[in-house]
Design a protein around this motif. Structure first.
Motif, PDB file in Angstrom:
ATOM      1  N   GLN A 145       0.800  -1.221   0.000  1.00  0.00           N
ATOM      2  CA  GLN A 145       0.000   0.000   0.000  1.00  0.00           C
ATOM      3  C   GLN A 145       0.838   1.278   0.000  1.00  0.00           C
ATOM      4  O   GLN A 145       0.286   2.380  -0.014  1.00  0.00           O
ATOM      5  CB  GLN A 145      -0.915   0.001   1.235  1.00  0.00           C
ATOM      6  CG  GLN A 145      -1.777  -1.245   1.374  1.00  0.00           C
ATOM      7  CD  GLN A 145      -2.632  -1.498   0.142  1.00  0.00           C
ATOM      8  OE1 GLN A 145      -3.237  -0.573  -0.395  1.00  0.00           O
ATOM      9  NE2 GLN A 145      -2.672  -2.743  -0.315  1.00  0.00           N
ATOM     10  N   ASP A 146       2.129   1.177   0.056  1.00  0.00           N
ATOM     11  CA  ASP A 146       2.986   2.348   0.184  1.00  0.00           C
ATOM     12  C   ASP A 146       3.077   3.134  -1.129  1.00  0.00           C
ATOM     13  O   ASP A 146       3.040   2.564  -2.222  1.00  0.00           O
ATOM     14  CB  ASP A 146       4.396   1.929   0.607  1.00  0.00           C
ATOM     15  CG  ASP A 146       4.428   1.421   2.042  1.00  0.00           C
ATOM     16  OD1 ASP A 146       3.506   1.738   2.785  1.00  0.00           O
ATOM     17  OD2 ASP A 146       5.383   0.713   2.407  1.00  0.00           O
ATOM     18  N   ARG A 147       3.233   4.451  -1.015  1.00  0.00           N
ATOM     19  CA  ARG A 147       3.432   5.318  -2.175  1.00  0.00           C
ATOM     20  C   ARG A 147       4.639   6.207  -1.925  1.00  0.00           C
ATOM     21  O   ARG A 147       4.736   6.869  -0.884  1.00  0.00           O
ATOM     22  CB  ARG A 147       2.198   6.197  -2.417  1.00  0.00           C
ATOM     23  CG  ARG A 147       2.320   7.083  -3.647  1.00  0.00           C
ATOM     24  CD  ARG A 147       1.103   7.959  -3.826  1.00  0.00           C
ATOM     25  NE  ARG A 147       1.094   9.102  -2.920  1.00  0.00           N
ATOM     26  CZ  ARG A 147       1.813  10.218  -3.112  1.00  0.00           C
ATOM     27  NH1 ARG A 147       2.602  10.331  -4.172  1.00  0.00           N
ATOM     28  NH2 ARG A 147       1.741  11.209  -2.266  1.00  0.00           N
ATOM     29  N   PRO A 148       5.609   6.239  -2.839  1.00  0.00           N
ATOM     30  CA  PRO A 148       6.794   7.087  -2.644  1.00  0.00           C
ATOM     31  C   PRO A 148       6.430   8.566  -2.554  1.00  0.00           C
ATOM     32  O   PRO A 148       5.509   9.036  -3.228  1.00  0.00           O
ATOM     33  CB  PRO A 148       7.641   6.806  -3.891  1.00  0.00           C
ATOM     34  CG  PRO A 148       7.190   5.478  -4.376  1.00  0.00           C
ATOM     35  CD  PRO A 148       5.730   5.415  -4.056  1.00  0.00           C
ATOM     36  N   ILE A 267       2.613  15.615  -8.667  1.00  0.00           N
ATOM     37  CA  ILE A 267       2.113  16.587  -9.642  1.00  0.00           C
ATOM     38  C   ILE A 267       1.261  15.861 -10.692  1.00  0.00           C
ATOM     39  O   ILE A 267       1.396  14.651 -10.894  1.00  0.00           O
ATOM     40  CB  ILE A 267       3.263  17.356 -10.324  1.00  0.00           C
ATOM     41  CG1 ILE A 267       4.058  16.434 -11.256  1.00  0.00           C
ATOM     42  CG2 ILE A 267       4.172  18.005  -9.298  1.00  0.00           C
ATOM     43  CD1 ILE A 267       5.001  17.184 -12.196  1.00  0.00           C
ATOM     44  N   PRO A 268       0.368  16.576 -11.393  1.00  0.00           N
ATOM     45  CA  PRO A 268      -0.387  15.938 -12.485  1.00  0.00           C
ATOM     46  C   PRO A 268       0.576  15.387 -13.535  1.00  0.00           C
ATOM     47  O   PRO A 268       1.566  16.042 -13.886  1.00  0.00           O
ATOM     48  CB  PRO A 268      -1.223  17.086 -13.044  1.00  0.00           C
ATOM     49  CG  PRO A 268      -1.343  18.057 -11.915  1.00  0.00           C
ATOM     50  CD  PRO A 268      -0.042  17.972 -11.174  1.00  0.00           C
ATOM     51  N   GLN A 269       0.291  14.197 -14.028  1.00  0.00           N
ATOM     52  CA  GLN A 269       1.182  13.589 -15.017  1.00  0.00           C
ATOM     53  C   GLN A 269       0.437  12.619 -15.902  1.00  0.00           C
ATOM     54  O   GLN A 269      -0.591  12.065 -15.514  1.00  0.00           O
ATOM     55  CB  GLN A 269       2.350  12.870 -14.324  1.00  0.00           C
ATOM     56  CG  GLN A 269       1.944  11.642 -13.517  1.00  0.00           C
ATOM     57  CD  GLN A 269       3.117  10.949 -12.844  1.00  0.00           C
ATOM     58  OE1 GLN A 269       3.030  10.591 -11.685  1.00  0.00           O
ATOM     59  NE2 GLN A 269       4.209  10.735 -13.550  1.00  0.00           N
ATOM     60  N   VAL A 270       0.999  12.428 -17.103  1.00  0.00           N
ATOM     61  CA  VAL A 270       0.532  11.389 -18.012  1.00  0.00           C
ATOM     62  C   VAL A 270       1.728  10.490 -18.297  1.00  0.00           C
ATOM     63  O   VAL A 270       2.790  10.964 -18.718  1.00  0.00           O
ATOM     64  CB  VAL A 270      -0.020  11.965 -19.327  1.00  0.00           C
ATOM     65  CG1 VAL A 270      -0.552  10.835 -20.206  1.00  0.00           C
ATOM     66  CG2 VAL A 270      -1.110  12.984 -19.058  1.00  0.00           C
ATOM     67  N   THR A 286      -2.057   9.772  -7.285  1.00  0.00           N
ATOM     68  CA  THR A 286      -3.496   9.898  -7.546  1.00  0.00           C
ATOM     69  C   THR A 286      -3.801  10.847  -8.694  1.00  0.00           C
ATOM     70  O   THR A 286      -4.897  10.831  -9.242  1.00  0.00           O
ATOM     71  CB  THR A 286      -4.231  10.383  -6.285  1.00  0.00           C
ATOM     72  OG1 THR A 286      -3.669  11.638  -5.864  1.00  0.00           O
ATOM     73  CG2 THR A 286      -4.097   9.370  -5.155  1.00  0.00           C
ATOM     74  N   LEU A 287      -2.816  11.673  -9.084  1.00  0.00           N
ATOM     75  CA  LEU A 287      -3.004  12.612 -10.187  1.00  0.00           C
ATOM     76  C   LEU A 287      -2.395  12.094 -11.486  1.00  0.00           C
ATOM     77  O   LEU A 287      -2.288  12.838 -12.461  1.00  0.00           O
ATOM     78  CB  LEU A 287      -2.377  13.968  -9.833  1.00  0.00           C
ATOM     79  CG  LEU A 287      -2.975  14.684  -8.619  1.00  0.00           C
ATOM     80  CD1 LEU A 287      -2.257  16.011  -8.384  1.00  0.00           C
ATOM     81  CD2 LEU A 287      -4.469  14.899  -8.785  1.00  0.00           C
ATOM     82  N   ALA A 288      -2.009  10.828 -11.505  1.00  0.00           N
ATOM     83  CA  ALA A 288      -1.394  10.248 -12.704  1.00  0.00           C
ATOM     84  C   ALA A 288      -2.443   9.590 -13.591  1.00  0.00           C
ATOM     85  O   ALA A 288      -3.387   8.957 -13.101  1.00  0.00           O
ATOM     86  CB  ALA A 288      -0.346   9.224 -12.309  1.00  0.00           C
TER      87      ALA A 288
END
Length: 333
Positions: A145-148, A267-270, A286-288
């Motif tokens: 469940q970890d997120r860097p 940051i927002p990313q694609v 979450t913004l990817a």
């Protein structure tokens, strides 16, 4: 107080994906020193839980026995435990020669004697996501469940932006390269078309090896919109690149180390995937938005060949990337 030495991976993306491990160690009271090669060390300086970063004076390839023994002698008596991120024998030699009592890592490559806490190495076809792979070295459960997370002081970002003559949220970042090979790179022509459609300027980031690729994109774009595309591949330090990404409006990239940097800054990313799989190395953000034709039910014929994990397309067409159109990315920006 437990004094911990972490031997870092040699790739930027992998370095980012060790952050949850370090956060877990710090939360249980371990004081963390990271031994890292110079080209990934700045990533660890953007991790609040790291007390010290030691630049390891090693080069790619070779055991470099003398340099490792010399560094080990300097570290003798300083640490209670070592966590070895890479799977190689040479990465485990320094903690062993330094006499660190507890040495944790994955078994393999004749490391039986140099590690005394060995985790079974998953088979290549059944490896967990990389964050979980590294976090498992902590011995904790629930590592999936970890997120860097990375963070830079506002003054550090502002200083870098002033030097580079940028303003926060006033530009996009594109990272068109991928160290692994061309089967992970969205076509330069597609990056150029996408850049032309954006209202804000575009900063191209990458290594010196990717300067020509980024130059090709900038040349096409600037012929139509002069000064719109800035080619900084190979012209910034990693510290500057981190600050540039942290303050960007959004980022577009292939599956690469800088993709993971953007995710860790939130940051927002694609992220555009081709030969590799977002199931294994996703941008944990979450913004990817991930674009991967393999999972697009409307794309025909289906990409039965993906993911192949090859450096170059075995079939010679790389349609997993060529058929991703600029508009498929633009909709998320």
């Amino acid at each position: 107080m437990t004094r911990a030495l972490v031997i870092a991976p040699q790739w930027i993306g992998d370095a980012v994906m060790t952050e949850p491990l370090l956060r877990r160690l710090h939360a249980r009271g371990e004081v963390i020193t990271v031994g890292a090669l110079p080209w990934v060390a700045p990533v660890y300086r953007a991790m609040a839980q790291v007390a010290e970063v030691v630049d390891l004076p090693f080069a790619h390839g070779g055991l470099q026995w003398a340099a490792r023994r010399s560094m080990a002698a300097k570290m003798r008596g300083r640490f209670d435990v070592a966590y070895v991120g890479p799977n190689s024998l040479k990465s485990a030699l320094l903690p062993w020669w330094a006499g660190i009592p507890k040495r944790v890592g994955y078994q393999g490559e004749s490391r039986y004697w140099v590690l005394n806490r060995r985790l079974p190495n998953p088979p290549p076809g059944d490896r967990p996501p990389m964050v979980a792979f590294y976090s498992a070295l902590s011995g904790d459960s629930g590592v999936e469940q970890d997120r860097p997370q990375l963070q830079l002081a506002a003054a550090t970002v502002d200083a870098a932006l002033h030097e580079l003559q940028l303003t926060r949220q006033g530009y996009y970042v594109f990272a068109p390269g991928a160290e692994f090979g061309p089967a992970k790179r969205w076509p330069a022509s597609h990056f150029a078309v996408l850049s032309e459609q954006l209202a804000l300027p575009v900063v191209l980031l990458g290594s010196a090896k990717e300067s020509a690729l980024c130059g090709e994109i900038a040349h096409v774009v600037n012929a139509i919109r002069p000064g719109h595309c800035l080619n900084w591949a190979g012209r910034t330090s990693l510290d500057q690149a981190l600050a540039t990404i942290a303050a960007a409006k959004a980022m577009v990239s292939n599956d690469s180390g800088l993709m993971h940097v953007a995710a860790a800054f939130g940051i927002p990313q694609v992220a555009i995937f081709g030969s590799s799989s977002p199931l294994h190395t996703p941008p944990l953000n979450t913004l990817a938005h991930v674009v991967w034709l393999k999972k697009d039910p409307l794309y025909q014929p289906p990409l039965d060949c993906a993911p192949c994990f090859a450096r170059t397309c075995p079939l010679g067409h790389t349609r997993c990337l060529v058929d991703v159109q600029p508009d498929d990315v633009l909709r998320y920006l």
